[in-house]
Design a protein around this motif. Structure first.
Motif, mmCIF file in Angstrom:
data_model
loop_
_atom_site.group_PDB
_atom_site.id
_atom_site.type_symbol
_atom_site.label_atom_id
_atom_site.label_comp_id
_atom_site.label_asym_id
_atom_site.label_seq_id
_atom_site.Cartn_x
_atom_site.Cartn_y
_atom_site.Cartn_z
ATOM 1 N N ARG A 128 3.426 -1.641 -2.373
ATOM 2 C CA ARG A 128 2.295 -0.742 -2.603
ATOM 3 C C ARG A 128 2.210 -0.402 -4.087
ATOM 4 O O ARG A 128 3.242 -0.248 -4.743
ATOM 5 C CB ARG A 128 2.463 0.575 -1.822
ATOM 6 C CG ARG A 128 2.601 0.441 -0.324
ATOM 7 C CD ARG A 128 1.299 0.057 0.363
ATOM 8 N NE ARG A 128 1.503 -0.085 1.797
ATOM 9 C CZ ARG A 128 1.920 -1.226 2.387
ATOM 10 N NH1 ARG A 128 2.171 -2.296 1.672
ATOM 11 N NH2 ARG A 128 2.074 -1.266 3.693
ATOM 12 N N PRO A 129 1.000 -0.214 -4.593
ATOM 13 C CA PRO A 129 0.853 0.123 -6.019
ATOM 14 C C PRO A 129 1.054 1.622 -6.250
ATOM 15 O O PRO A 129 0.139 2.320 -6.683
ATOM 16 C CB PRO A 129 -0.588 -0.315 -6.328
ATOM 17 C CG PRO A 129 -1.307 -0.132 -5.024
ATOM 18 C CD PRO A 129 -0.293 -0.362 -3.933
ATOM 19 N N ILE A 130 2.248 2.106 -5.942
ATOM 20 C CA ILE A 130 2.531 3.540 -6.080
ATOM 21 C C ILE A 130 3.768 3.747 -6.945
ATOM 22 O O ILE A 130 4.280 2.800 -7.543
ATOM 23 C CB ILE A 130 2.663 4.217 -4.701
ATOM 24 C CG1 ILE A 130 3.755 3.566 -3.861
ATOM 25 C CG2 ILE A 130 1.336 4.153 -3.952
ATOM 26 C CD1 ILE A 130 3.947 4.207 -2.496
ATOM 27 N N PRO A 188 2.162 7.935 -15.383
ATOM 28 C CA PRO A 188 0.858 7.488 -14.876
ATOM 29 C C PRO A 188 0.983 6.617 -13.631
ATOM 30 O O PRO A 188 -0.021 6.342 -12.978
ATOM 31 C CB PRO A 188 0.286 6.671 -16.036
ATOM 32 C CG PRO A 188 1.463 6.271 -16.854
ATOM 33 C CD PRO A 188 2.471 7.370 -16.702
ATOM 34 N N THR A 189 2.211 6.219 -13.289
ATOM 35 C CA THR A 189 2.399 5.439 -12.056
ATOM 36 C C THR A 189 2.425 6.347 -10.828
ATOM 37 O O THR A 189 2.362 5.870 -9.700
ATOM 38 C CB THR A 189 3.745 4.678 -12.080
ATOM 39 O OG1 THR A 189 4.804 5.639 -12.204
ATOM 40 C CG2 THR A 189 3.807 3.707 -13.240
ATOM 41 N N CYS A 190 2.541 7.654 -11.046
ATOM 42 C CA CYS A 190 2.672 8.597 -9.921
ATOM 43 C C CYS A 190 1.343 8.752 -9.187
ATOM 44 O O CYS A 190 0.299 8.920 -9.801
ATOM 45 C CB CYS A 190 3.155 9.948 -10.436
ATOM 46 S SG CYS A 190 3.502 11.115 -9.098
ATOM 47 N N THR A 191 1.376 8.677 -7.869
ATOM 48 C CA THR A 191 0.166 8.836 -7.060
ATOM 49 C C THR A 191 0.328 10.051 -6.143
ATOM 50 O O THR A 191 1.420 10.606 -6.017
ATOM 51 C CB THR A 191 -0.081 7.596 -6.169
ATOM 52 O OG1 THR A 191 0.959 7.547 -5.166
ATOM 53 C CG2 THR A 191 -0.064 6.313 -6.984
ATOM 54 N N LYS A 192 -0.765 10.410 -5.499
ATOM 55 C CA LYS A 192 -0.724 11.519 -4.528
ATOM 56 C C LYS A 192 0.272 11.246 -3.408
ATOM 57 O O LYS A 192 0.871 12.159 -2.864
ATOM 58 C CB LYS A 192 -2.117 11.714 -3.915
ATOM 59 C CG LYS A 192 -3.044 12.526 -4.795
ATOM 60 C CD LYS A 192 -4.383 12.750 -4.081
ATOM 61 C CE LYS A 192 -5.417 13.253 -5.082
ATOM 62 N NZ LYS A 192 -6.790 13.075 -4.575
ATOM 63 N N VAL A 193 0.385 9.980 -3.040
ATOM 64 C CA VAL A 193 1.318 9.598 -1.978
ATOM 65 C C VAL A 193 2.750 9.957 -2.389
ATOM 66 O O VAL A 193 3.544 10.415 -1.560
ATOM 67 C CB VAL A 193 1.216 8.080 -1.677
ATOM 68 C CG1 VAL A 193 2.034 7.705 -0.466
ATOM 69 C CG2 VAL A 193 -0.233 7.677 -1.491
ATOM 70 N N ASP A 194 3.061 9.781 -3.675
ATOM 71 C CA ASP A 194 4.411 10.091 -4.160
ATOM 72 C C ASP A 194 4.673 11.605 -4.149
ATOM 73 O O ASP A 194 5.726 12.050 -3.704
ATOM 74 C CB ASP A 194 4.600 9.550 -5.584
ATOM 75 C CG ASP A 194 4.430 8.044 -5.662
ATOM 76 O OD1 ASP A 194 5.253 7.328 -5.072
ATOM 77 O OD2 ASP A 194 3.461 7.581 -6.284
ATOM 78 N N THR A 195 3.711 12.379 -4.657
ATOM 79 C CA THR A 195 3.932 13.835 -4.717
ATOM 80 C C THR A 195 4.037 14.396 -3.299
ATOM 81 O O THR A 195 4.889 15.245 -3.023
ATOM 82 C CB THR A 195 2.787 14.537 -5.474
ATOM 83 O OG1 THR A 195 1.541 14.150 -4.895
ATOM 84 C CG2 THR A 195 2.774 14.139 -6.933
ATOM 85 N N LYS A 196 3.206 13.901 -2.406
ATOM 86 C CA LYS A 196 3.257 14.354 -1.014
ATOM 87 C C LYS A 196 4.619 14.013 -0.393
ATOM 88 O O LYS A 196 5.224 14.831 0.301
ATOM 89 C CB LYS A 196 2.120 13.697 -0.236
ATOM 90 C CG LYS A 196 1.906 14.260 1.156
ATOM 91 C CD LYS A 196 0.517 13.929 1.696
ATOM 92 C CE LYS A 196 0.415 14.299 3.169
ATOM 93 N NZ LYS A 196 0.629 13.155 4.079
#
Lengths: 305, 305
Positions: free
Chosen positions: A111-113, A153-161
């Motif tokens: 995944r691109p996360i 900048p690689t961090c996504t909402k999926v990561d923070t969640k």
């Protein structure tokens, strides 16, 4: 026969924790998996294992005849030497697709996360498997490390969640404070040799036939390198020679100031200058806002070759 | 700007339906995707589209500068010629991992199961998106085709479960009867030229530097080929020449008798004989139980080269 699960050579926390967290999941699903590692554990990873009662995966560098899952990489450059003699059952990753091929169908969760452990977290949810408290803590730390506490900048909402949910499971109230504590451990450079520093998070990339080496050191305050730069440069030149590199780069990343001091030894510095639209002085330059090698360095370097 | 979704060259039903079903899912998730195809539609696929009011994807063979998702393949040999100038956002597949690499992180949903549309079915569930009735019908047919109505050794429980659930959504009571009807359409060879037949499901494989071509024709009764074999062999020799092949194979697969008549024109027939532990007579041999090129042919050929 057991299946081995391991991350890339010169393993970071995502590779070590990913081997542990994916092995646990696979074992719950009825496979017999053992987490391993290709190289020595970093101070940051040791901090994570100690904090959450993690067991250091066994060192194993040869996999001929074995079945394996790969975590956090998909290229031969970061694989064991005899990987072509192993059966790759699957790959869990969050990077660009590398040059590894297989001769049998496999399972890929890419995944691109921000972190492979976020992908593994999604796998746990998908298979409806409960994450043990200690593994949740380690996965949370791996994600905080890879995303530079959400600043990359690689961090996504999926990561923070994922971090927030994993923190709950792990019983960690202030995950940002824990992340800072972890980065302070990562920042320690006292007693390290120049080679220790230059290989701490070193990766080599093939760029149109030439080899480019890029190391990254993330610290809380760049001043720790003030009296180390000379020896770092000296060793960079040696590494360039030894590894047959066209260019050797070291990113000294200040996670508080949110940028990187780029150190460069190259056969053609203009390629680096053009990539980042900058001028090197004394073989170095400050790249404001640059935190991610994967997203802010490699994609700009590659087209220059 | 739209993103294009397409399957491999010489598209089968899984490639065409996969482009349609993945595009619909991605559009529901807020992306703007258009299904396309790299080549002409087979009689079987036409049957599926007609049956379930499917719209034939637009023919498009050039993708320079575009963003794309790939369905049912991950190797350059089956990709458009200018794929290296496109940005690959993701791959959905169920084959071995091919030689495609990317320069940016991507999304890969690859599983060792019977059909790419089963993977896409799992994606719909994962994103909690409802499958429209007509798309469910097409996906069901693609899975029935790839798994030879569950007879292929590539078929897994995940595939049979997906077909049953998709049949419910599509309002199809007897999916096995529909599958047979579909294979009867696929069996039609009347009016087809030898080249039509030899390229119907043709794939070329690189095996240690040489090229091996393997075509497969699945029929309900092998006798349809009785008066066609001579012209098939004649054209196989021509294709071998034109494509610079070491070996050209055609599998005439009888899905009722559950085996394949293997036709072979090769620079070295002993490689084929050793692969399948058999003796060719008149350049052919019956391989009992062989239904899957992917699982029962390629993995045995590859080590011979």
């Amino acid at each position: 026969m057991s299946t081995y699960i391991f991350g890339h050579s010169n393993p970071d926390s995502d590779s070590i924790v990913g081997a542990i967290s994916l092995s646990y999941l696979k074992n719950q699903l009825g496979e017999d998996c053992i987490p391993t590692r290709q190289g020595k554990i970093s101070a940051e990873t040791e901090f994570i294992l100690n904090k959450f009662d993690g067991v250091e995966p066994e060192l194993k560098t040869s996999y001929a005849g074995e079945s394996v899952y790969l975590v956090d990489f998909s290229d031969y450059g970061q694989a064991p030497e005899d990987i072509k003699e192993a059966t790759i059952l699957g790959i869990v990753d969050h990077h660009k697709l590398g040059d590894i091929t297989t001769s049998t169908p496999l399972e890929c969760w890419i995944r691109p996360i921000g972190c492979s452990n976020t992908v593994i977290y999604e796998m746990y949810k998908s298979f409806n498997v409960e994450i043990p408290k200690n593994i949740a803590g380690m996965m949370m730390c791996a994600i905080l490390s890879d995303t530079v506490i959400f600043k990359s900048p690689t961090c996504t909402k999926v990561d923070t969640k994922a971090v927030k949910e994993l923190a709950k499971i792990a019983g960690v109230e202030d995950y940002k404070a824990l992340g800072m504590e972890m980065f302070l451990v990562k920042s320690a450079v006292d007693g390290a040799t120049a080679r220790d520093l230059n290989t701490r998070d070193y990766k080599a990339f093939e760029m149109n036939g030439v080899k480019v080496g890029v190391n990254q050191l993330e610290v809380v305050d760049l001043s720790v390198f003030d009296d180390k730069k000379d020896m770092i440069f000296e060793d960079m030149a040696k590494m360039k020679e030894e590894e047959g590199l066209h260019t050797m780069l070291v990113l000294l990343t200040d996670i508080m100031k949110e940028g990187s001091q780029l150190l460069c030894i190259s056969d053609d510095v203009s390629k680096v200058e053009n990539a980042f639209n900058c001028k090197l002085e004394d073989n170095q330059v400050w790249l404001d806002g640059v935190l991610s090698r994967k997203k802010q360095v490699i994609p700009f370097l590659q087209p220059q070759f």
